[in-house]
Motif scaffolding. Structure first.
Motif, PDB file in Angstrom:
ATOM      1  N   ILE A 144       0.873  -1.170   0.000  1.00 63.68           N
ATOM      2  CA  ILE A 144       0.000   0.000   0.000  1.00 63.68           C
ATOM      3  C   ILE A 144       0.912   1.222   0.000  1.00 63.68           C
ATOM      4  O   ILE A 144       1.647   1.461   0.960  1.00 63.68           O
ATOM      5  CB  ILE A 144      -0.924   0.001   1.230  1.00 63.68           C
ATOM      6  N   VAL A 145       0.900   1.954  -1.088  1.00 65.96           N
ATOM      7  CA  VAL A 145       1.772   3.120  -1.239  1.00 65.96           C
ATOM      8  C   VAL A 145       0.946   4.369  -0.930  1.00 65.96           C
ATOM      9  O   VAL A 145       0.029   4.713  -1.678  1.00 65.96           O
ATOM     10  CB  VAL A 145       2.369   3.216  -2.660  1.00 65.96           C
ATOM     11  N   VAL A 146       1.279   5.015   0.169  1.00 68.38           N
ATOM     12  CA  VAL A 146       0.575   6.229   0.571  1.00 68.38           C
ATOM     13  C   VAL A 146       1.352   7.421   0.005  1.00 68.38           C
ATOM     14  O   VAL A 146       2.546   7.580   0.294  1.00 68.38           O
ATOM     15  CB  VAL A 146       0.478   6.327   2.102  1.00 68.38           C
ATOM     16  N   VAL A 147       0.697   8.221  -0.799  1.00 67.98           N
ATOM     17  CA  VAL A 147       1.364   9.301  -1.535  1.00 67.98           C
ATOM     18  C   VAL A 147       0.946  10.662  -0.981  1.00 67.98           C
ATOM     19  O   VAL A 147      -0.222  11.047  -1.085  1.00 67.98           O
ATOM     20  CB  VAL A 147       1.041   9.236  -3.043  1.00 67.98           C
ATOM     21  N   CYS A 148       1.894  11.368  -0.397  1.00 60.56           N
ATOM     22  CA  CYS A 148       1.667  12.770  -0.037  1.00 60.56           C
ATOM     23  C   CYS A 148       1.975  13.609  -1.275  1.00 60.56           C
ATOM     24  O   CYS A 148       3.077  13.528  -1.817  1.00 60.56           O
ATOM     25  CB  CYS A 148       2.590  13.190   1.106  1.00 60.56           C
ATOM     26  N   SER A 149       1.024  14.403  -1.721  1.00 54.25           N
ATOM     27  CA  SER A 149       1.238  15.173  -2.949  1.00 54.25           C
ATOM     28  C   SER A 149       2.322  16.234  -2.781  1.00 54.25           C
ATOM     29  O   SER A 149       3.063  16.541  -3.710  1.00 54.25           O
ATOM     30  CB  SER A 149      -0.069  15.822  -3.397  1.00 54.25           C
ATOM     31  N   GLY A 150       2.412  16.824  -1.564  1.00 54.15           N
ATOM     32  CA  GLY A 150       3.418  17.850  -1.315  1.00 54.15           C
ATOM     33  C   GLY A 150       2.971  19.217  -1.797  1.00 54.15           C
ATOM     34  O   GLY A 150       1.847  19.419  -2.236  1.00 54.15           O
ATOM     35  N   ASN A 151       3.881  20.170  -1.710  1.00 47.26           N
ATOM     36  CA  ASN A 151       3.587  21.528  -2.161  1.00 47.26           C
ATOM     37  C   ASN A 151       4.832  22.145  -2.788  1.00 47.26           C
ATOM     38  O   ASN A 151       5.797  21.432  -3.080  1.00 47.26           O
ATOM     39  CB  ASN A 151       3.050  22.380  -1.001  1.00 47.26           C
ATOM     40  N   SER A 152       4.822  23.444  -2.992  1.00 48.96           N
ATOM     41  CA  SER A 152       5.931  24.103  -3.687  1.00 48.96           C
ATOM     42  C   SER A 152       7.247  24.013  -2.918  1.00 48.96           C
ATOM     43  O   SER A 152       8.324  24.146  -3.500  1.00 48.96           O
ATOM     44  CB  SER A 152       5.593  25.579  -3.941  1.00 48.96           C
ATOM     45  N   THR A 153       7.169  23.761  -1.619  1.00 52.58           N
ATOM     46  CA  THR A 153       8.389  23.601  -0.822  1.00 52.58           C
ATOM     47  C   THR A 153       8.863  22.156  -0.807  1.00 52.58           C
ATOM     48  O   THR A 153       9.928  21.853  -0.280  1.00 52.58           O
ATOM     49  CB  THR A 153       8.161  24.067   0.632  1.00 52.58           C
ATOM     50  N   GLY A 154       8.054  21.254  -1.373  1.00 50.65           N
ATOM     51  CA  GLY A 154       8.370  19.832  -1.368  1.00 50.65           C
ATOM     52  C   GLY A 154       7.531  19.108  -0.334  1.00 50.65           C
ATOM     53  O   GLY A 154       6.443  18.628  -0.625  1.00 50.65           O
ATOM     54  N   PHE A 155       8.012  19.058   0.895  1.00 46.80           N
ATOM     55  CA  PHE A 155       7.327  18.387   1.992  1.00 46.80           C
ATOM     56  C   PHE A 155       6.088  19.176   2.412  1.00 46.80           C
ATOM     57  O   PHE A 155       6.112  20.401   2.493  1.00 46.80           O
ATOM     58  CB  PHE A 155       8.283  18.252   3.184  1.00 46.80           C
ATOM     59  N   SER A 156       5.008  18.458   2.711  1.00 50.25           N
ATOM     60  CA  SER A 156       3.750  19.086   3.111  1.00 50.25           C
ATOM     61  C   SER A 156       3.334  18.557   4.478  1.00 50.25           C
ATOM     62  O   SER A 156       3.050  17.364   4.628  1.00 50.25           O
ATOM     63  CB  SER A 156       2.650  18.774   2.079  1.00 50.25           C
ATOM     64  N   LEU A 157       3.284  19.428   5.467  1.00 44.41           N
ATOM     65  CA  LEU A 157       2.932  19.031   6.824  1.00 44.41           C
ATOM     66  C   LEU A 157       1.526  18.448   6.896  1.00 44.41           C
ATOM     67  O   LEU A 157       1.289  17.433   7.559  1.00 44.41           O
ATOM     68  CB  LEU A 157       3.048  20.233   7.776  1.00 44.41           C
ATOM     69  N   GLU A 158       0.581  19.083   6.204  1.00 46.18           N
ATOM     70  CA  GLU A 158      -0.808  18.618   6.284  1.00 46.18           C
ATOM     71  C   GLU A 158      -0.991  17.256   5.631  1.00 46.18           C
ATOM     72  O   GLU A 158      -1.771  16.420   6.103  1.00 46.18           O
ATOM     73  CB  GLU A 158      -1.771  19.641   5.682  1.00 46.18           C
ATOM     74  N   ASP A 159      -0.251  16.985   4.544  1.00 47.13           N
ATOM     75  CA  ASP A 159      -0.335  15.660   3.921  1.00 47.13           C
ATOM     76  C   ASP A 159       0.310  14.598   4.806  1.00 47.13           C
ATOM     77  O   ASP A 159      -0.174  13.466   4.901  1.00 47.13           O
ATOM     78  CB  ASP A 159       0.331  15.671   2.547  1.00 47.13           C
ATOM     79  N   PHE A 160       1.413  14.944   5.457  1.00 50.52           N
ATOM     80  CA  PHE A 160       2.097  14.030   6.368  1.00 50.52           C
ATOM     81  C   PHE A 160       1.172  13.665   7.529  1.00 50.52           C
ATOM     82  O   PHE A 160       1.061  12.502   7.921  1.00 50.52           O
ATOM     83  CB  PHE A 160       3.378  14.691   6.870  1.00 50.52           C
ATOM     84  N   TYR A 161       0.492  14.660   8.075  1.00 53.44           N
ATOM     85  CA  TYR A 161      -0.468  14.436   9.153  1.00 53.44           C
ATOM     86  C   TYR A 161      -1.632  13.576   8.654  1.00 53.44           C
ATOM     87  O   TYR A 161      -2.052  12.623   9.324  1.00 53.44           O
ATOM     88  CB  TYR A 161      -0.981  15.780   9.673  1.00 53.44           C
ATOM     89  N   GLY A 162      -2.149  13.919   7.480  1.00 53.00           N
ATOM     90  CA  GLY A 162      -3.246  13.143   6.904  1.00 53.00           C
ATOM     91  C   GLY A 162      -2.847  11.708   6.624  1.00 53.00           C
ATOM     92  O   GLY A 162      -3.648  10.777   6.823  1.00 53.00           O
ATOM     93  N   ALA A 163      -1.603  11.499   6.184  1.00 56.69           N
ATOM     94  CA  ALA A 163      -1.108  10.145   5.946  1.00 56.69           C
ATOM     95  C   ALA A 163      -1.041   9.359   7.252  1.00 56.69           C
ATOM     96  O   ALA A 163      -1.391   8.175   7.302  1.00 56.69           O
ATOM     97  CB  ALA A 163       0.265  10.197   5.283  1.00 56.69           C
ATOM     98  N   GLY A 164      -0.587  10.027   8.310  1.00 53.55           N
ATOM     99  CA  GLY A 164      -0.533   9.368   9.611  1.00 53.55           C
ATOM    100  C   GLY A 164      -1.917   8.962  10.090  1.00 53.55           C
ATOM    101  O   GLY A 164      -2.108   7.866  10.641  1.00 53.55           O
ATOM    102  N   HIS A 165      -2.896   9.835   9.879  1.00 58.86           N
ATOM    103  CA  HIS A 165      -4.279   9.517  10.241  1.00 58.86           C
ATOM    104  C   HIS A 165      -4.787   8.332   9.425  1.00 58.86           C
ATOM    105  O   HIS A 165      -5.413   7.402   9.975  1.00 58.86           O
ATOM    106  CB  HIS A 165      -5.166  10.745   9.988  1.00 58.86           C
TER     107      HIS A 165
END
Length: 253
Positions: A144-165
């Motif tokens: 199961i590959v969970v993909v954080c889309s990211g943002n213009s800075t690369g890493f996205s805090l909200e996607d990382f949090y959402g992935a953890g959830h």
């Protein structure tokens, strides 16, 4: 034992690898594409067509009567001339019985790059519990590959949090049934440390701060509502449709 792997940004997606083996992709763009897609379907959209850019959006729109579709998009967080801004609360008021053609800098690109997986699920805080419940039935999947889309800075805090959830919803108390990579485990541990702080975490993120500056409070609030929408959207033949609704789950994760 199924493996759960986490990609921190869309640039880490390898389309050849995602197509090999029995892989399920779960794409998150919490602020805002996957929340917008899920909300649009919840509010009566017939389907959502994610595209790579505004040019493709206009090309796709040629095949659909103007009254039957909504063309929405942003590029690097800025509105695209002639497009509706991809705000879920705005689109919800105009999408019933229409097709949403959606172009975003990160989320729709991540979706398209994930298309070679055995199945592609669209997830966000608003529907993570339901997507997780559906994936628990996919016993044949190896990874199961969970993909954080990211943002213009690369890493996205909200996607990382959402992935953890999402990972918390998926594994629950059955950790022994899954093999988590370090990135997946890191997201899970981060989420577990901030279970009750979904809105604050989103608001503190780079994109969340932009929302606050530009009166995006309503969208921020919606995006932070864990388990608020009982839909399981999947990407099928280039279009996002619902594969499930009303799955009974506990949403107190």
């Amino acid at each position: 034992m199924q493996k759960i792997h986490l990609l921190l940004k869309k640039e880490e997606l390898n389309e050849e690898k995602i197509e090999s083996g029995k892989k399920i992709a779960v794409v998150l763009d919490v602020l805002l594409a996957t929340t917008t897609i899920t909300s649009a379907l919840h509010n009566g959209a017939k389907e959502v067509i994610p595209v790579m850019n505004s040019e493709e959006a206009l090309e796709v729109a040629k095949a659909i009567p103007a009254n039957d579709c909504v063309i929405a998009g942003e590029y690097e967080a800025k509105p695209i001339d002639g497009f509706v801004y991809p705000s879920p609360t705005l689109i919800s008021k105009m999408i019933k019985d229409k097709t949403l053609i959606l172009s975003t800098t990160n989320g729709t690109v991540a979706l398209r790059k994930s298309a070679g997986a055995t199945k592609v699920f669209i997830a966000a805080l608003v529907n993570n519990p339901y997507v997780a419940k559906a994936i628990q039935k996919e016993k044949e999947a190896e990874t199961i590959v969970v993909v954080c889309s990211g943002n213009s800075t690369g890493f996205s805090l909200e996607d990382f949090y959402g992935a953890g959830h999402f990972i918390q919803c998926l594994v629950g108390n059955q950790r022994e049934e899954y093999e988590l990579t370090d990135s997946a485990l890191a997201a899970l541990m981060f989420y577990q440390g901030r279970v009750e702080a979904s809105k604050q975490t989103l608001a503190d993120s780079f994109v969340g701060r932009m929302f606050t500056r530009h009166e995006g409070e309503e969208d921020l609030q919606l995006a932070a509502e864990k388990g608020a929408i009982d839909l399981v959207p999947i990407l099928k033949d280039g279009k996002v449709v619902c594969s499930g609704k009303g799955i009974e789950v506990k949403t107190n994760n």
